[in-house]
Design a protein around this motif. Structure first.
Motif, mmCIF file in Angstrom:
data_model
loop_
_atom_site.group_PDB
_atom_site.id
_atom_site.type_symbol
_atom_site.label_atom_id
_atom_site.label_comp_id
_atom_site.label_asym_id
_atom_site.label_seq_id
_atom_site.Cartn_x
_atom_site.Cartn_y
_atom_site.Cartn_z
ATOM 1 N N UNK A 10 -11.209 5.882 -2.352
ATOM 2 C CA UNK A 10 -10.755 7.267 -3.034
ATOM 3 C C UNK A 10 -10.847 8.704 -2.031
ATOM 4 N N UNK A 11 -11.507 7.837 -0.693
ATOM 5 C CA UNK A 11 -11.517 9.021 0.942
ATOM 6 C C UNK A 11 -9.938 8.452 0.872
ATOM 7 N N UNK A 12 -9.190 6.806 1.292
ATOM 8 C CA UNK A 12 -8.130 6.315 1.542
ATOM 9 C C UNK A 12 -6.833 7.158 0.900
ATOM 10 N N UNK A 13 -6.937 7.258 -0.634
ATOM 11 C CA UNK A 13 -6.001 8.155 -1.581
ATOM 12 C C UNK A 13 -5.939 8.977 -1.297
ATOM 13 N N UNK A 40 3.134 1.877 -0.581
ATOM 14 C CA UNK A 40 2.350 1.139 0.080
ATOM 15 C C UNK A 40 0.760 1.441 -0.540
ATOM 16 N N UNK A 41 0.386 2.955 -0.376
ATOM 17 C CA UNK A 41 -0.708 3.145 0.030
ATOM 18 C C UNK A 41 -1.797 3.203 -1.146
ATOM 19 N N UNK A 42 -0.828 2.658 -2.327
ATOM 20 C CA UNK A 42 -1.600 3.197 -3.676
ATOM 21 C C UNK A 42 -1.929 1.044 -3.611
ATOM 22 N N UNK A 43 -1.003 0.786 -3.003
ATOM 23 C CA UNK A 43 -1.489 -1.128 -3.086
ATOM 24 C C UNK A 43 -2.107 -1.473 -1.518
ATOM 25 N N UNK A 44 -2.811 -0.417 -0.696
ATOM 26 C CA UNK A 44 -4.061 -0.132 -0.157
ATOM 27 C C UNK A 44 -5.200 -0.688 -0.570
ATOM 28 N N UNK A 45 -4.981 0.642 -1.749
ATOM 29 C CA UNK A 45 -6.367 1.225 -1.948
ATOM 30 C C UNK A 45 -6.870 0.089 -3.051
ATOM 31 N N UNK A 46 -6.135 -1.092 -3.581
ATOM 32 C CA UNK A 46 -6.427 -1.914 -4.670
ATOM 33 C C UNK A 46 -7.279 -2.956 -3.679
ATOM 34 N N UNK A 47 -6.652 -3.059 -2.796
ATOM 35 C CA UNK A 47 -7.507 -4.489 -1.787
ATOM 36 C C UNK A 47 -8.730 -3.459 -1.389
ATOM 37 N N UNK A 74 -11.247 -1.411 -13.792
ATOM 38 C CA UNK A 74 -10.142 -0.200 -14.586
ATOM 39 C C UNK A 74 -9.708 0.190 -13.429
ATOM 40 N N UNK A 75 -10.447 0.445 -12.469
ATOM 41 C CA UNK A 75 -9.153 1.505 -11.423
ATOM 42 C C UNK A 75 -8.269 0.397 -10.791
ATOM 43 N N UNK A 76 -8.435 -0.921 -10.704
ATOM 44 C CA UNK A 76 -7.584 -1.647 -10.437
ATOM 45 C C UNK A 76 -6.279 -1.415 -11.233
ATOM 46 N N UNK A 77 -6.638 -1.718 -12.598
ATOM 47 C CA UNK A 77 -5.869 -1.225 -14.097
ATOM 48 C C UNK A 77 -4.530 0.147 -13.746
ATOM 49 N N UNK A 78 -5.724 0.861 -13.096
ATOM 50 C CA UNK A 78 -4.840 1.992 -12.769
ATOM 51 C C UNK A 78 -3.937 2.171 -12.092
ATOM 52 N N UNK A 79 -4.278 1.292 -10.736
ATOM 53 C CA UNK A 79 -3.352 1.555 -9.533
ATOM 54 C C UNK A 79 -2.320 0.633 -9.688
ATOM 55 N N UNK A 80 -2.268 -0.379 -10.277
ATOM 56 C CA UNK A 80 -1.532 -0.796 -10.904
ATOM 57 C C UNK A 80 -0.611 -0.775 -11.317
ATOM 58 N N UNK A 81 -1.173 0.197 -12.770
ATOM 59 C CA UNK A 81 0.096 1.135 -13.334
ATOM 60 C C UNK A 81 0.406 1.885 -13.282
ATOM 61 N N UNK A 82 -0.011 2.681 -12.222
ATOM 62 C CA UNK A 82 0.682 4.131 -11.085
ATOM 63 C C UNK A 82 1.713 2.885 -10.148
ATOM 64 N N UNK A 83 1.417 2.515 -9.283
ATOM 65 C CA UNK A 83 2.330 1.912 -8.494
ATOM 66 C C UNK A 83 3.801 1.397 -9.057
ATOM 67 N N UNK A 84 3.727 0.645 -9.648
ATOM 68 C CA UNK A 84 4.214 0.147 -11.134
ATOM 69 C C UNK A 84 5.983 1.122 -11.292
#
Length: 486
Positions: A10-13, A40-47, A74-84
């Protein structure tokens, strides 16, 4: 400071949003850079979410913020959806002349709000996350300012969403008034008194949440907003916010109000049945594909709510599996929609698909698989999504709900098959452009293969989701706080 590791995503995003906004303002013609950095920031957030140790549940900020298996998945699903969404929409935004730095910043802001909602264990924290998500979505809906339909859809969504937020906030105030706290666990402890006041509070909050996932009878905004918004925004609307809203449904009903299942279960069953029936019937007369998918999504949310209404861990898990597969199916469908471009004009009606198979056989084959999957035809991924829901519902002896769901599936199959008939048997029209970017082609290939090959390892997703056990945690917590008199 140790707890800071758990909220690093959350802090990173948040820092990414501020940095991208400053970069966009001070560097001219930086839309491309900002767009790529946002992905890129979404992918780093996922990691960073993956790196969180999950052998135990972590409570932060006076027990108002929870990091557990449910929130991480659920956060990973959200981030993957957003990145795509960001990856495949670049070309579309450029052609529509709305490729601005504000677009990725708004998407990231909305995702940050969703992440706060997903981890919230307090009514105040949840509401802050909800409003951060909604404010960004209002602007995204009307992002194409030069188009009347886009401005109209943004205004409609804003007015109706403000109404639902008011009802939701009134429900929160009732729950706070009768329980003496906004924290979910403390509300759970207050369950044995003031039942009627709390029931009213639950009803108002459920109305607000039902609006967010466009469940009947709070669906009225979805068709107009889906049709009027830019297609890239419609894709975002169709998948990502619903993941966050469903998580809040789970947290809200199964943590503070798990002992009041008799009060809220009939409401959820009604929302589920109404959404499934309406979604199946209302889409039949539609010609615009975005409008059709809006009615289709109303029906799909009905199936997800059917799983939640069972009151069992299996039901919750089946709903999460359903949302995961639904996200992939919608991503695939909108990837196809973004390929219907001719001379820099995008087409989005069923008639525009007429005879598509003659000149675009691979795109037609992908659409065939996607539509069959949305209809729930075996052995595609959509069949397994519905199968897990029906299995969980029947295990709880909720036969009427299962029968309605099955009948709705049969009715809904009609309009999916109608599109396939138009693609393969109607008179062919002029071909579409084939110069699509690699991200769009990759997204369609990846999602279509997932839909087609899911049956080879259907248990893998179920295995991951089976680690999410909400009810046992809630009951354990409630038992631990019971006094001998209770």
């Amino acid at each position: 400071m140790d707890n800071l590791n758990f909220i690093l995503p959350e802090v990173f995003i948040s820092l990414s949003i501020m940095f991208l906004l400053l970069l966009g303002v001070y560097k001219k013609n930086s839309s491309n850079i900002v767009h790529n950095l946002a992905v890129g920031s979404l992918l780093i957030t996922g990691i960073l979410i993956f790196n969180n140790p999950l052998d135990k549940n972590v409570s932060l900020f006076n027990n108002g913020y929870i990091i557990d298996n449910l929130s991480s998945f659920m956060k990973i699903l959200t981030i993957l959806g957003g990145a795509f969404v960001l990856s495949i929409s670049t070309r579309y935004l450029k052609i529509c002349k709305i490729f601005l730095i504000e677009y990725p910043v708004l998407v990231l802001s909305s995702i940050l709000g969703m992440m706060v909602m997903i981890s919230s264990n307090d009514l105040m924290v949840f509401y802050i996350g909800l409003e951060l998500q909604s404010l960004a979505l209002y602007v995204l809906a009307s992002f194409n300012r030069d188009q009347l339909k886009s401005s109209e859809s943004g205004l409609k969504y804003f007015v109706l969403s403000a109404l639902s937020s008011g009802l939701l906030l009134y429900g929160c105030s009732l729950v706070y008034g009768f329980s003496g706290s906004t924290n979910f666990n403390v509300i759970g402890d207050a369950m044995n008194s003031s039942h009627y006041g709390l029931t009213f509070g639950i009803v108002f909050i459920l109305v607000g949440l039902a609006f967010k996932i466009s469940a009947v009878p709070f669906h009225m905004w979805a068709p107009d907003v889906y049709e009027g918004s830019p297609t890239a925004v419609t894709l975002f609307f169709a998948i990502v916010p619903k993941v966050a809203a469903l998580t809040v449904f789970i947290r809200f009903l199964y943590v503070p109000f798990v002992n009041m299942i008799d009060q809220w279960q009939p409401i959820l069953i009604f929302l589920s049945i109404a959404s499934m029936i309406f979604g199946a019937i209302a889409a039949i007369g539609q010609n615009n594909l975005k409008r059709l998918i809006a009615y289709s999504s109303i029906g799909h949310m009905g199936y997800a709510l059917a799983g939640l209404s069972t009151g069992s861990n299996e039901g919750i898990q089946s709903s999460i599996v359903y949302m995961s597969i639904y996200l992939v199916m919608n991503l695939a469908f909108f990837s196809c929609l973004l390929m219907l471009k001719r001379n820099d004009v995008y087409y989005e009606t069923i008639d525009d698909l007429s005879g598509l198979s003659k000149k675009h056989p691979i795109l037609s084959l992908s659409l065939l698989a996607i539509l069959f999957s949305l209809a729930g035809i075996p052995p595609l991924a959509g069949f397994f999504a519905k199968f897990y829901i029906f299995k969980a519902v029947i295990e709880q002896s909720m036969y009427f709900l299962a029968i309605v769901g099955l009948l709705s599936t049969v009715i809904a199959a009609f309009y999916y098959l109608k599109i396939i008939k138009v693609i393969y048997f109607d008179k062919e029209k002029e071909g579409y452009d084939t110069d699509h970017n690699i991200w769009l082609k990759g997204s369609l290939t990846f999602s279509t293969l997932l839909i087609l090959l899911y049956f080879i390892f259907p248990s893998k997703l179920v295995e991951i989701v089976s680690r999410i056990n909400i009810i046992s945690v809630s009951y354990t917590h409630l038992r631990a706080h019971e006094t001998p008199e209770h």
